[in-house]
Design a protein around this motif. Sequence first.
Motif, PDB file in Angstrom:
ATOM      1  N   ALA A 104       0.839  -1.235   0.023  1.00  0.00           N
ATOM      2  CA  ALA A 104       0.053  -0.034  -0.097  1.00  0.00           C
ATOM      3  C   ALA A 104       0.889   1.155   0.044  1.00  0.00           C
ATOM      4  CB  ALA A 104      -0.944  -0.023   1.101  1.00  0.00           C
ATOM      5  N   ILE A 105       1.998   0.939   0.747  1.00  0.00           N
ATOM      6  CA  ILE A 105       2.839   2.577   0.884  1.00  0.00           C
ATOM      7  C   ILE A 105       3.352   2.571  -0.281  1.00  0.00           C
ATOM      8  CG2 ILE A 105       4.980   3.263   1.926  1.00  0.00           C
ATOM      9  CD1 ILE A 105       4.192   1.974   4.537  1.00  0.00           C
ATOM     10  N   MET A 106       3.992   1.596  -1.012  1.00  0.00           N
ATOM     11  CA  MET A 106       4.532   1.688  -2.580  1.00  0.00           C
ATOM     12  C   MET A 106       3.527   2.279  -3.541  1.00  0.00           C
ATOM     13  SD  MET A 106       7.441  -1.092  -2.470  1.00  0.00           S
ATOM     14  CE  MET A 106       6.468  -2.557  -2.056  1.00  0.00           C
ATOM     15  N   ALA A 107       2.302   1.498  -3.199  1.00  0.00           N
ATOM     16  CA  ALA A 107       1.415   2.116  -4.461  1.00  0.00           C
ATOM     17  C   ALA A 107       1.063   3.620  -4.134  1.00  0.00           C
ATOM     18  CB  ALA A 107       0.120   1.067  -4.164  1.00  0.00           C
ATOM     19  N   VAL A 108       0.771   4.026  -2.945  1.00  0.00           N
ATOM     20  CA  VAL A 108       0.504   5.399  -2.651  1.00  0.00           C
ATOM     21  C   VAL A 108       1.694   6.122  -3.301  1.00  0.00           C
ATOM     22  CG1 VAL A 108      -0.142   6.967  -0.891  1.00  0.00           C
ATOM     23  CG2 VAL A 108      -1.331   4.847  -0.923  1.00  0.00           C
ATOM     24  N   THR A 109       2.788   5.776  -3.081  1.00  0.00           N
ATOM     25  CA  THR A 109       4.028   6.809  -3.224  1.00  0.00           C
ATOM     26  C   THR A 109       4.248   6.843  -4.800  1.00  0.00           C
ATOM     27  OG1 THR A 109       5.255   5.760  -1.221  1.00  0.00           O
ATOM     28  CG2 THR A 109       6.546   6.917  -2.872  1.00  0.00           C
ATOM     29  N   GLN A 110       3.717   5.690  -5.569  1.00  0.00           N
ATOM     30  CA  GLN A 110       4.122   5.805  -7.098  1.00  0.00           C
ATOM     31  C   GLN A 110       2.753   6.618  -7.919  1.00  0.00           C
ATOM     32  OE1 GLN A 110       4.479   1.949  -9.045  1.00  0.00           O
ATOM     33  NE2 GLN A 110       4.493   1.376  -6.973  1.00  0.00           N
ATOM     34  N   THR A 111       1.662   6.220  -7.162  1.00  0.00           N
ATOM     35  CA  THR A 111       0.514   7.016  -7.898  1.00  0.00           C
ATOM     36  C   THR A 111       0.153   8.181  -7.401  1.00  0.00           C
ATOM     37  OG1 THR A 111      -1.150   5.599  -6.393  1.00  0.00           O
ATOM     38  CG2 THR A 111      -0.295   4.548  -8.502  1.00  0.00           C
ATOM     39  N   GLN A 112       0.176   8.434  -6.253  1.00  0.00           N
ATOM     40  CA  GLN A 112      -0.146   9.609  -5.523  1.00  0.00           C
ATOM     41  C   GLN A 112       0.948  10.599  -5.165  1.00  0.00           C
ATOM     42  OE1 GLN A 112      -3.192   8.342  -2.697  1.00  0.00           O
ATOM     43  NE2 GLN A 112      -4.409   7.250  -4.322  1.00  0.00           N
ATOM     44  N   PHE A 113       1.599  10.221  -4.236  1.00  0.00           N
ATOM     45  CA  PHE A 113       2.628  10.886  -3.530  1.00  0.00           C
ATOM     46  C   PHE A 113       3.481  11.575  -4.587  1.00  0.00           C
ATOM     47  CE2 PHE A 113       6.467  11.838  -0.925  1.00  0.00           C
ATOM     48  CZ  PHE A 113       5.837  12.932  -0.142  1.00  0.00           C
ATOM     49  N   MET A 114       4.421  10.698  -5.553  1.00  0.00           N
ATOM     50  CA  MET A 114       5.201  11.492  -6.389  1.00  0.00           C
ATOM     51  C   MET A 114       4.711  12.118  -7.396  1.00  0.00           C
ATOM     52  SD  MET A 114       8.548  10.167  -5.398  1.00  0.00           S
ATOM     53  CE  MET A 114       9.428  10.077  -6.727  1.00  0.00           C
ATOM     54  N   PRO A 115       3.748  11.694  -8.180  1.00  0.00           N
ATOM     55  CA  PRO A 115       3.094  12.262  -9.251  1.00  0.00           C
ATOM     56  C   PRO A 115       2.291  13.565  -8.725  1.00  0.00           C
ATOM     57  CG  PRO A 115       2.299  10.136  -9.495  1.00  0.00           C
ATOM     58  CD  PRO A 115       3.043  10.243  -8.066  1.00  0.00           C
ATOM     59  N   GLN A 116       1.485  13.564  -7.734  1.00  0.00           N
ATOM     60  CA  GLN A 116       0.471  14.533  -7.625  1.00  0.00           C
ATOM     61  C   GLN A 116       0.944  15.575  -6.734  1.00  0.00           C
ATOM     62  OE1 GLN A 116      -3.261  12.741  -6.509  1.00  0.00           O
ATOM     63  NE2 GLN A 116      -3.273  11.273  -8.293  1.00  0.00           N
ATOM     64  N   TRP A 117       1.584  15.082  -5.733  1.00  0.00           N
ATOM     65  CA  TRP A 117       2.204  15.924  -4.771  1.00  0.00           C
ATOM     66  C   TRP A 117       3.519  16.788  -5.066  1.00  0.00           C
ATOM     67  CZ3 TRP A 117       0.440  14.136   0.989  1.00  0.00           C
ATOM     68  CH2 TRP A 117      -0.592  13.742   1.020  1.00  0.00           C
ATOM     69  N   LEU A 118       4.416  15.798  -5.463  1.00  0.00           N
ATOM     70  CA  LEU A 118       5.780  16.325  -5.588  1.00  0.00           C
ATOM     71  C   LEU A 118       5.810  16.632  -7.110  1.00  0.00           C
ATOM     72  CD1 LEU A 118       8.078  13.726  -3.758  1.00  0.00           C
ATOM     73  CD2 LEU A 118       7.167  15.821  -2.973  1.00  0.00           C
ATOM     74  N   GLY A 119       4.921  16.307  -7.827  1.00  0.00           N
ATOM     75  CA  GLY A 119       4.933  16.711  -9.425  1.00  0.00           C
ATOM     76  C   GLY A 119       5.764  16.076 -10.323  1.00  0.00           C
ATOM     77  N   PHE A 120       6.202  14.795  -9.936  1.00  0.00           N
ATOM     78  CA  PHE A 120       7.019  13.906 -10.895  1.00  0.00           C
ATOM     79  C   PHE A 120       6.058  13.741 -12.179  1.00  0.00           C
ATOM     80  CE2 PHE A 120       9.925  13.757  -7.365  1.00  0.00           C
ATOM     81  CZ  PHE A 120      10.847  13.714  -7.661  1.00  0.00           C
ATOM     82  N   GLU A 121       6.582  13.620 -13.282  1.00  0.00           N
ATOM     83  CA  GLU A 121       5.752  13.026 -14.439  1.00  0.00           C
ATOM     84  C   GLU A 121       5.750  11.729 -14.461  1.00  0.00           C
ATOM     85  OE1 GLU A 121       6.561  13.961 -19.000  1.00  0.00           O
ATOM     86  OE2 GLU A 121       7.294  15.548 -17.583  1.00  0.00           O
ATOM     87  N   LEU A 122       4.582  11.044 -14.596  1.00  0.00           N
ATOM     88  CA  LEU A 122       4.392   9.620 -14.633  1.00  0.00           C
ATOM     89  C   LEU A 122       5.310   8.932 -15.653  1.00  0.00           C
ATOM     90  CD1 LEU A 122       0.640   8.930 -15.089  1.00  0.00           C
ATOM     91  CD2 LEU A 122       1.938   8.660 -13.055  1.00  0.00           C
TER      92      LEU A 122
END
Lengths: 441, 261
Positions: A104-122
């Motif tokens: 769950a932590i990894m999924a949230v990190t890669q689908t929400q935290f990194m792209p949405q909050w930190l603005g990394f491109e998918l």
Amino acid sequence: MSDDTLSGAKSPTARNLFNALQLDTRLLGMIGAFVFICLTFQVFTGDGNIFKALVNGNFLTPRNIFNLTIQTVSVAIMATGMVFIIVTRHIDLSVGALLATCSAIMAVTQTQFMPQWLGFELGNPLIWIAAIAVGLLAGVLIGAFQGWMVGYLGIPAFIVTLGGLLVWRNVAWFITSGQTIGPLDETFKKIGGIGGTLGTTWSWVVGILAAIAVLAMQYNGRKRAQAHDFPTKPLWAEGVISGLMVAMILGFVATLNAYEIPTRRLERMFETRGEIMPDGLVAGYGIPYSVLLLIAVAVVMTIVAQRTRLGRYIFATGGNPDAAELSGINTRFLTVKVFAIMGGLCALGAVVGSARLGFSTNDIGTLDELRVIAAAVIGGTALAGGVGTIYGAILGALIMQSLQSGMAMVGVDAPLQNIVVGIVLVLAVFVDIIYRKRTGD
Amino acid sequence: MATPLVEMKDMSISFGGVRAVDNVSVDLYPGEVVGLLGHNGAGKSTLIKILSGAYKADSGEVFVDGKKVEIESPRDARRHNIETIYQTLALADNLDASSNLFLGRELTTPFGFVDEHAMEAETRKIMAKLNPNFQKFHSPVKALSGGQRQSVAIARAVYFNARILIMDEPTAALGPHETQMVSELIQELKAQGLGIFLISHDIHDVFSLCDRLAVMKNGQVVGTAKTTDVTDDDVLGMIILGKCPKGAIPGPGALSSADAA
């Protein structure tokens, strides 16, 4: 008693030759059981009489062997850690739940935290790397925390991890609000299974390098033993064993390479790259990345078990905790380390498990604790502590998975499948007990 | 008089209100064997476990070569060259002889990995001296006989240049021949200048091996004496009654003359 006399009378020379190989009889027994299971399912999935069925069965096809290996990886990775836990006379019932939390932590990190909050491109490569790093960190910390409660607070591991089973399963639920999280990062998904393989050429390269490594190790071991004037096996015995191992490695690679990517899928792969597939092209899958990961884990864990002080202390503590303590080993901190390793391996199991699905689901890893413990125990890890091997646990995981998918292929009813697996677990331990009594170790 | 190799002064330790060791003082000189005697539960094993770092004393001081030292763990004790052969031998039964011999002090290769071959070679060397018949270098210790296990435990204590050796009932589980071997070993180590604390129930052993003896009862020292100054009966009186004979120096646990009367 009678067995010895019988086989002794039958052909003493064959027996002497066999002894000269100095093989681990328990390992041989497990391999024998595994081969028996495979051949049985091969016959039952084939048509015609036994001999025809052995050839045309569906169980020992490249496709099924490929699937079997990628289905085994997640549990096998965790089973190697469970060996250390059980060897130190503990148990970890929380691995499936911990896997879910890490997933769950990894999924949230890669689908929400990194792209949405930190603005990394998918698709940014940092995403999957960061996700795995965060997952590993979480796994190690949670594992260490549970180990601290066991080692320093003196709460039995059974209780700590039984509580952990409830806690971490539902922490995962909290993190994801019970939703399935996905789709996961494209690169991340490659670690899971069929989408990420080495291809035939690189698979051969890896296989040949592994074969060379095995030969080098055998040669080095022999040379070092000779340097100290220790007794060594006869040269022919070393040759036979080395030959067998090389044959097994290359045979495994050849089998995985023989599983061909379906033409339509291959076409699509070329399309996404903007190329056109040449006519009549045939490509094999080769070794999946997840299997490479498992091999890496197995090698590292075996080295830890046999060649490091940590491994020595784990086995010494399992054999006699008081003696270990009197020898100046900090058994409490050792417990923390062992559980931290288990936590990290749960995170790796979560990587493979969720990547294979392409999503992180709410029920991921459910009942994995039982599969992992069963794999370790079938693989010869004694619950009394002090005894167990990494390769045994992996073989145990493979045996469990073969039974399960074999029965599914034959069409055994679902309840019967679990009944059989349960019986096999108990039987395997019983056979091991008899074996230990007979050999006296 | 020379400085003692070890001096334990006013040691006390309690377990749940029971004073297992109560104000005990003993000392040990180089090349000397001191016997510790007493009933089961008199506090002998507890006392030496404080010295070997297994227990931490509630109060009291330990001096090695006249210098005060803190022994908080078995590692500390080993650092001061104090080695112990426990009554239970403290061997990991599932490991082989060399793994046990080097447990906690493994030899490593330059890369930091355990060097099994070097350890086995060293084990073969020391076992050739201690017990030339020993051949089972690859079997787990549990497959060995009592005497062989004992020799592994002794090898572990002797190998690392012990200066102070604690032997807790080293011959209790041995046959006559092996007991003889241990006795010879003690003489030899003594000649090399080691100091040895020998815990034993066998008064005969104590008289033949020890220079001095200390008798404990109910956690206290009844008295200490040179073995030449007391008789078997004197020592039995000390163990059973706590009566300190003339030739001995009375300790806090000795019956006062008023009690005796």
